[in-house]
Motif scaffolding. Structure first.
Motif, PDB file in Angstrom:
ATOM      1  N   UNK A  80       0.848  -1.200   0.000  1.00 43.43           N
ATOM      2  CA  UNK A  80       0.000   0.000   0.000  1.00 43.43           C
ATOM      3  C   UNK A  80       0.883   1.250   0.000  1.00 43.43           C
ATOM      4  N   UNK A  81       0.481   2.296  -0.741  1.00 35.99           N
ATOM      5  CA  UNK A  81       1.291   3.521  -0.784  1.00 35.99           C
ATOM      6  C   UNK A  81       1.592   4.108   0.601  1.00 35.99           C
ATOM      7  N   UNK A  82       0.681   3.972   1.539  1.00 36.16           N
ATOM      8  CA  UNK A  82       0.950   4.574   2.858  1.00 36.16           C
ATOM      9  C   UNK A  82       2.084   3.870   3.612  1.00 36.16           C
ATOM     10  N   UNK A  83       2.486   2.706   3.107  1.00 37.41           N
ATOM     11  CA  UNK A  83       3.597   1.978   3.732  1.00 37.41           C
ATOM     12  C   UNK A  83       4.948   2.319   3.102  1.00 37.41           C
ATOM     13  N   UNK A  84       4.922   3.201   2.101  1.00 40.35           N
ATOM     14  CA  UNK A  84       6.160   3.565   1.393  1.00 40.35           C
ATOM     15  C   UNK A  84       6.651   4.926   1.878  1.00 40.35           C
ATOM     16  N   UNK A  85       7.829   4.946   2.485  1.00 43.55           N
ATOM     17  CA  UNK A  85       8.440   6.185   2.965  1.00 43.55           C
ATOM     18  C   UNK A  85       9.576   6.539   2.020  1.00 43.55           C
ATOM     19  N   UNK A  86       9.570   7.773   1.500  1.00 40.63           N
ATOM     20  CA  UNK A  86      10.703   8.203   0.686  1.00 40.63           C
ATOM     21  C   UNK A  86      11.821   8.689   1.603  1.00 40.63           C
ATOM     22  N   UNK A  87      13.027   8.186   1.338  1.00 36.75           N
ATOM     23  CA  UNK A  87      14.217   8.585   2.088  1.00 36.75           C
ATOM     24  C   UNK A  87      15.236   9.079   1.064  1.00 36.75           C
ATOM     25  N   UNK A  88      16.485   9.227   1.494  1.00 39.01           N
ATOM     26  CA  UNK A  88      17.509   9.726   0.574  1.00 39.01           C
ATOM     27  C   UNK A  88      18.362   8.593   0.005  1.00 39.01           C
ATOM     28  N   UNK A  89      18.090   7.380   0.433  1.00 42.48           N
ATOM     29  CA  UNK A  89      18.854   6.235  -0.050  1.00 42.48           C
ATOM     30  C   UNK A  89      18.648   5.080   0.922  1.00 42.48           C
ATOM     31  N   UNK A  90      19.304   3.962   0.648  1.00 37.36           N
ATOM     32  CA  UNK A  90      19.202   2.814   1.561  1.00 37.36           C
ATOM     33  C   UNK A  90      19.818   3.152   2.911  1.00 37.36           C
ATOM     34  N   UNK A  91      20.961   3.840   2.874  1.00 29.78           N
ATOM     35  CA  UNK A  91      21.636   4.218   4.119  1.00 29.78           C
ATOM     36  C   UNK A  91      20.714   5.061   4.980  1.00 29.78           C
ATOM     37  N   UNK A  92      20.058   6.038   4.377  1.00 31.72           N
ATOM     38  CA  UNK A  92      19.201   6.905   5.185  1.00 31.72           C
ATOM     39  C   UNK A  92      17.970   6.143   5.666  1.00 31.72           C
ATOM     40  N   UNK A  93      17.485   5.170   4.897  1.00 30.05           N
ATOM     41  CA  UNK A  93      16.330   4.370   5.335  1.00 30.05           C
ATOM     42  C   UNK A  93      16.694   3.529   6.567  1.00 30.05           C
ATOM     43  N   UNK A  94      17.890   2.926   6.550  1.00 31.06           N
ATOM     44  CA  UNK A  94      18.287   2.070   7.674  1.00 31.06           C
ATOM     45  C   UNK A  94      18.595   2.922   8.909  1.00 31.06           C
ATOM     46  N   UNK A  95      19.250   4.073   8.678  1.00 25.24           N
ATOM     47  CA  UNK A  95      19.491   4.979   9.806  1.00 25.24           C
ATOM     48  C   UNK A  95      18.184   5.470  10.423  1.00 25.24           C
ATOM     49  N   UNK A  96      17.194   5.697   9.571  1.00 23.56           N
ATOM     50  CA  UNK A  96      15.877   6.115  10.067  1.00 23.56           C
ATOM     51  C   UNK A  96      15.355   5.085  11.076  1.00 23.56           C
ATOM     52  N   UNK A  97      15.393   3.822  10.688  1.00 25.99           N
ATOM     53  CA  UNK A  97      14.849   2.769  11.558  1.00 25.99           C
ATOM     54  C   UNK A  97      15.687   2.658  12.838  1.00 25.99           C
ATOM     55  N   UNK A  98      17.012   2.666  12.688  1.00 21.84           N
ATOM     56  CA  UNK A  98      17.885   2.483  13.855  1.00 21.84           C
ATOM     57  C   UNK A  98      17.718   3.638  14.833  1.00 21.84           C
ATOM     58  N   UNK A  99      17.642   4.853  14.295  1.00 20.63           N
ATOM     59  CA  UNK A  99      17.496   6.015  15.166  1.00 20.63           C
ATOM     60  C   UNK A  99      16.140   6.011  15.853  1.00 20.63           C
ATOM     61  N   UNK A 100      15.128   5.648  15.088  1.00 24.63           N
ATOM     62  CA  UNK A 100      13.779   5.604  15.629  1.00 24.63           C
ATOM     63  C   UNK A 100      13.684   4.547  16.731  1.00 24.63           C
ATOM     64  N   UNK A 101      14.347   3.415  16.526  1.00 22.62           N
ATOM     65  CA  UNK A 101      14.288   2.322  17.517  1.00 22.62           C
ATOM     66  C   UNK A 101      15.020   2.667  18.813  1.00 22.62           C
ATOM     67  N   UNK A 102      15.831   3.725  18.780  1.00 20.92           N
ATOM     68  CA  UNK A 102      16.510   4.138  20.020  1.00 20.92           C
ATOM     69  C   UNK A 102      15.480   4.471  21.093  1.00 20.92           C
ATOM     70  N   UNK A 103      14.279   4.889  20.691  1.00 15.43           N
ATOM     71  CA  UNK A 103      13.209   5.183  21.653  1.00 15.43           C
ATOM     72  C   UNK A 103      12.462   3.934  22.090  1.00 15.43           C
ATOM     73  N   UNK A 104      12.736   2.811  21.445  1.00 14.97           N
ATOM     74  CA  UNK A 104      11.954   1.597  21.705  1.00 14.97           C
ATOM     75  C   UNK A 104      12.780   0.459  22.305  1.00 14.97           C
ATOM     76  N   UNK A 105      14.098   0.496  22.101  1.00  8.45           N
ATOM     77  CA  UNK A 105      14.943  -0.618  22.560  1.00  8.45           C
ATOM     78  C   UNK A 105      15.956  -0.165  23.606  1.00  8.45           C
TER      79      UNK A 105
END
Ligand code: PMP
Length: 404
Positions: A80-105
């Motif tokens: 679904x389109x709402x599940x697609x996030x535009x980032x600046x590349x694969x590196x920025x997509x993975x950093x997004x998840x890792x940084x975001x998970x800092x609040x969860x893990x």
């Protein structure tokens, strides 16, 4: 019978018109087809504006183009389109998840990566481990450069919250048996993130069918522009993740003291997004969806088989990836005894063959495979068997010359 002909496909790539160029560095960045160049020009001329939701014609045109690009990428991934996030590349997509998970893990949690990873799917997790005390585990690789799935049970422990591994190695070409990884992760209630940078360029995906929760890739390797990438996440996972970058265009409301955030995907797209990049990637996805991928994959596999057989036959040449073509992408890395990969690639460039040299942002992998660097040929749909034959001759000549 297939109507796919690499010589015809080639003509759609103006960047390949340079006489004498044999572009074999597609795992680093692929060339772009005319369809993408056209879409970029059309956007910049006819629809350039910001996507603020302002009701003037250019803003609306830009928003429409941006939305259409998201829909095209979603179709390429079967999500679904709402599940697609535009980032600046694969590196920025993975950093997004890792940084975001800092609040969860935290210190009670583990993230599992592998020895096969590109640094961009290793360093963000090392950083999370340093910042939050999260434990880091790593799945070993086999001697032929595949994930050692036999060790999954021992590495993916009950404290594991995320397994983040490559879908296809940018060094060995090994493609991951995702079902096995997902099964091990599910058994302990962990999420699965796949680094799809090297798989996304090789045909449309069915991400829900794959079973992972998060998927990252880059536009520029997938026949699109640089500066754009994608993070796909299952709805529930994106809803659960806090934002990474914060700023304009991603909020619900803001006071001087606090802010609440928009729903995904906008929650993760702070600031003016790379609109033209998204439009270009959308055009690449639309273009790719019209191609005969079973035929293209068979073609890329033939190129890979020819390169592997030819390189193996050369004296003192060692391949860093699996020799069998099952679950294998068109990436062929090799080490030549007594010859450094930088000098070899420089020499090959004089004959028009563009290959990558170095550790390909995978130093731990090179270390465990017993090489400090390698030369890498990586194929795209427009490469021809004659280019592989030419490469093999050029490598043979170069080795004689450099060893003299
Ligand atoms: N993962 C893999 C497997 C890659 O090959 C690459 C690009 N070399 C990346 C991640 C990072 O992609 P980018 O540099 O476009 O962010």
């Amino acid at each position: 019978p297939s109507d796919f002909d690499p010589r015809v496909a080639r003509r759609q790539f103006p960047g390949l018109a340079e006489p004498g160029l044999h572009y074999l560095d597609n795992a680093a960045t692929a060339q772009v087809p005319e369809a993408v160049l056209d879409a970029l020009r059309r956007f910049e001329v006819e629809a350039r504006g910001n996507v603020h939701g302002t009701p003037h014609r250019r803003s609306l045109a830009a928003q429409a183009a941006y939305d259409a690009a998201r829909a095209a990428v979603a179709a390429y991934l079967n999500v679904a389109p709402r599940e697609v996030v535009f980032t600046y590349g694969a590196t920025s997509a993975i950093n997004l998840v890792a940084d975001s998970l800092a609040d969860r893990l935290g210190p009670a949690d583990r993230v599992v990566v592998s020895w096969l990873e590109h640094h961009s799917n290793l360093l963000p997790w090392q950083k999370l481990a340093r910042r939050r005390g999260v434990r880091l585990g790593a799945l070993p690789v086999t001697a032929e450069g595949r994930l050692d799935l036999a060790r999954l049970g021992e590495v993916v422990r009950p404290d594991t919250r995320l397994v983040a591994v490559t879908h296809c190695s940018n060094v060995t070409g090994a493609e991951t048996d995702v079902a096995a990884v997902v099964e091990a992760a599910r058994a302990v209630g962990a999420l699965v993130l796949l680094d799809g940078a090297q798989r996304a360029p090789h045909g449309p995906l069915d991400l829900p069918g794959l079973g992972a929760d998060l998927y990252a890739f880059s536009g520029h390797k997938t026949y699109g522009p640089t500066g754009i990438g994608v993070l796909w996440g299952r709805s529930e996972v994106l809803d659960w993740l806090p934002p990474f970058m914060v700023g304009g265009q991603m909020i619900r409301s803001v006071t001087m003291d606090e802010a609440s955030f928009a729903d995904p995907p906008r929650r993760f797209e702070a600031g003016t997004p790379p609109i033209a990049g998204a439009v270009g990637l959308g055009a690449a996805a639309d273009w790719a969806l019209g191609l005969d991928w079973p035929a293209i994959r068979a073609h890329e596999r033939r190129l890979t088989a020819r390169a592997i057989a030819g390189l193996r036959a050369l004296p003192g040449v060692r391949l860093l990836g699996p020799l069998d073509l099952e679950r294998r992408g068109p990436v062929v890395s090799f080490v030549a005894e007594g010859v450094d990969s930088l000098g070899l690639c420089r020499r090959l460039d004089r004959d028009g063959f563009a290959l990558r040299s170095g550790h390909h942002c995978a130093q731990p992998l090179h270390a465990v495979l017993g090489a400090s660097s390698s030369a890498r040929a990586s194929f795209a749909l427009y490469n021809e068997e004659s280019e592989v034959d030419g490469l093999l001759l050029a490598v043979e000549r170069a080795l004689v010359e450099l060893r003299a």
